[in-house]
Design a protein around this motif. Structure first.
Motif, mmCIF file in Angstrom:
data_model
loop_
_atom_site.group_PDB
_atom_site.id
_atom_site.type_symbol
_atom_site.label_atom_id
_atom_site.label_comp_id
_atom_site.label_asym_id
_atom_site.label_seq_id
_atom_site.Cartn_x
_atom_site.Cartn_y
_atom_site.Cartn_z
ATOM 1 N N UNK A 17 -28.009 50.908 -6.029
ATOM 2 C CA UNK A 17 -27.288 50.271 -7.137
ATOM 3 C C UNK A 17 -27.549 51.043 -8.428
ATOM 4 N N UNK A 18 -26.782 50.731 -9.444
ATOM 5 C CA UNK A 18 -26.954 51.301 -10.787
ATOM 6 C C UNK A 18 -26.992 52.823 -10.758
ATOM 7 N N UNK A 19 -26.040 53.411 -10.063
ATOM 8 C CA UNK A 19 -25.951 54.872 -10.014
ATOM 9 C C UNK A 19 -27.145 55.534 -9.358
ATOM 10 N N UNK A 20 -27.803 54.839 -8.447
ATOM 11 C CA UNK A 20 -28.955 55.393 -7.755
ATOM 12 C C UNK A 20 -30.282 55.098 -8.429
ATOM 13 N N UNK A 21 -30.262 54.463 -9.593
ATOM 14 C CA UNK A 21 -31.509 54.134 -10.281
ATOM 15 C C UNK A 21 -32.084 52.799 -9.827
ATOM 16 N N UNK A 22 -31.352 52.078 -8.989
ATOM 17 C CA UNK A 22 -31.822 50.804 -8.473
ATOM 18 C C UNK A 22 -31.531 50.687 -6.992
ATOM 19 N N UNK A 23 -32.158 49.725 -6.368
ATOM 20 C CA UNK A 23 -31.953 49.467 -4.954
ATOM 21 C C UNK A 23 -31.880 47.962 -4.790
ATOM 22 N N UNK A 24 -30.896 47.491 -4.048
ATOM 23 C CA UNK A 24 -30.719 46.065 -3.807
ATOM 24 C C UNK A 24 -30.903 45.799 -2.312
ATOM 25 N N UNK A 25 -31.793 44.876 -1.996
ATOM 26 C CA UNK A 25 -32.027 44.473 -0.608
ATOM 27 C C UNK A 25 -31.738 42.978 -0.521
ATOM 28 N N UNK A 26 -30.700 42.642 0.211
ATOM 29 C CA UNK A 26 -30.350 41.237 0.436
ATOM 30 C C UNK A 26 -30.786 40.899 1.852
ATOM 31 N N UNK A 27 -31.456 39.751 2.025
ATOM 32 C CA UNK A 27 -31.987 39.413 3.345
ATOM 33 C C UNK A 27 -31.793 37.940 3.657
ATOM 34 N N UNK A 28 -31.779 37.644 4.931
ATOM 35 C CA UNK A 28 -31.817 36.252 5.374
ATOM 36 C C UNK A 28 -32.569 36.174 6.690
ATOM 37 N N UNK A 29 -33.202 35.039 6.901
ATOM 38 C CA UNK A 29 -33.977 34.803 8.116
ATOM 39 C C UNK A 29 -34.045 33.304 8.343
ATOM 40 N N UNK A 30 -34.537 32.921 9.493
ATOM 41 C CA UNK A 30 -34.589 31.505 9.838
ATOM 42 C C UNK A 30 -36.036 31.090 10.081
ATOM 43 N N UNK A 31 -36.486 30.083 9.346
ATOM 44 C CA UNK A 31 -37.812 29.513 9.540
ATOM 45 C C UNK A 31 -37.717 28.476 10.656
ATOM 46 N N UNK A 32 -38.694 28.433 11.580
ATOM 47 C CA UNK A 32 -38.602 27.505 12.705
ATOM 48 C C UNK A 32 -38.468 26.040 12.302
ATOM 49 N N UNK A 33 -39.089 25.645 11.207
ATOM 50 C CA UNK A 33 -38.994 24.256 10.761
ATOM 51 C C UNK A 33 -38.111 24.102 9.520
ATOM 52 N N UNK A 34 -38.137 25.096 8.635
ATOM 53 C CA UNK A 34 -37.439 24.998 7.358
ATOM 54 C C UNK A 34 -35.994 25.451 7.377
ATOM 55 N N UNK A 35 -35.540 26.029 8.491
ATOM 56 C CA UNK A 35 -34.153 26.457 8.586
ATOM 57 C C UNK A 35 -33.876 27.777 7.883
ATOM 58 N N UNK A 36 -32.612 28.044 7.570
ATOM 59 C CA UNK A 36 -32.207 29.322 6.967
ATOM 60 C C UNK A 36 -32.854 29.560 5.607
ATOM 61 N N UNK A 37 -33.261 30.800 5.383
ATOM 62 C CA UNK A 37 -33.853 31.259 4.133
ATOM 63 C C UNK A 37 -33.119 32.530 3.728
ATOM 64 N N UNK A 38 -33.002 32.804 2.429
ATOM 65 C CA UNK A 38 -32.390 34.059 2.004
ATOM 66 C C UNK A 38 -32.918 34.467 0.644
ATOM 67 N N UNK A 39 -32.637 35.712 0.280
ATOM 68 C CA UNK A 39 -33.084 36.196 -1.011
ATOM 69 C C UNK A 39 -32.571 37.583 -1.289
ATOM 70 N N UNK A 40 -32.893 38.067 -2.474
ATOM 71 C CA UNK A 40 -32.515 39.415 -2.915
ATOM 72 C C UNK A 40 -33.729 40.051 -3.578
ATOM 73 N N UNK A 41 -33.984 41.305 -3.235
ATOM 74 C CA UNK A 41 -35.027 42.101 -3.888
ATOM 75 C C UNK A 41 -34.329 43.219 -4.667
ATOM 76 N N UNK A 42 -34.733 43.430 -5.896
ATOM 77 C CA UNK A 42 -34.191 44.506 -6.714
ATOM 78 C C UNK A 42 -35.321 45.448 -7.078
ATOM 79 N N UNK A 43 -35.070 46.722 -6.889
ATOM 80 C CA UNK A 43 -36.085 47.722 -7.225
ATOM 81 C C UNK A 43 -35.467 48.772 -8.134
#
Length: 73
Positions: free
Chosen positions: A47-73
């Protein structure tokens, strides 16, 4: 005044290609609990012309159900 050799350089993520990731995550709360596998996925995009990196993720917790988030570097 700093010498040119002492100047801080800023790296970029221009050599990172966008990619989709899929797999599983193994979760357990206590060491004696059995591992529980659930699906996990992510997308990595420069992202941002190569000066940033975006990682979008999702996973499933066995009891809590779907989880998701975004990491920006």
């Amino acid at each position: 005044m700093a010498d040119e050799e002492d100047e801080m350089t800023t790296g970029t993520w221009t050599d990172v290609e966008a990619q989709d990731l899929e797999g599983t995550n193994a979760f357990r709360l206590m060491p004696t609990d059995a591992l529980v596998d659930r699906p996990a996925a992510g997308v990595v995009v420069p992202a941002a012309g190569g000066f940033g990196l975006c990682v979008q993720y999702d996973w499933v917790h066995p009891d809590g159900g779907p989880q998701d988030g975004i990491l920006l570097a």
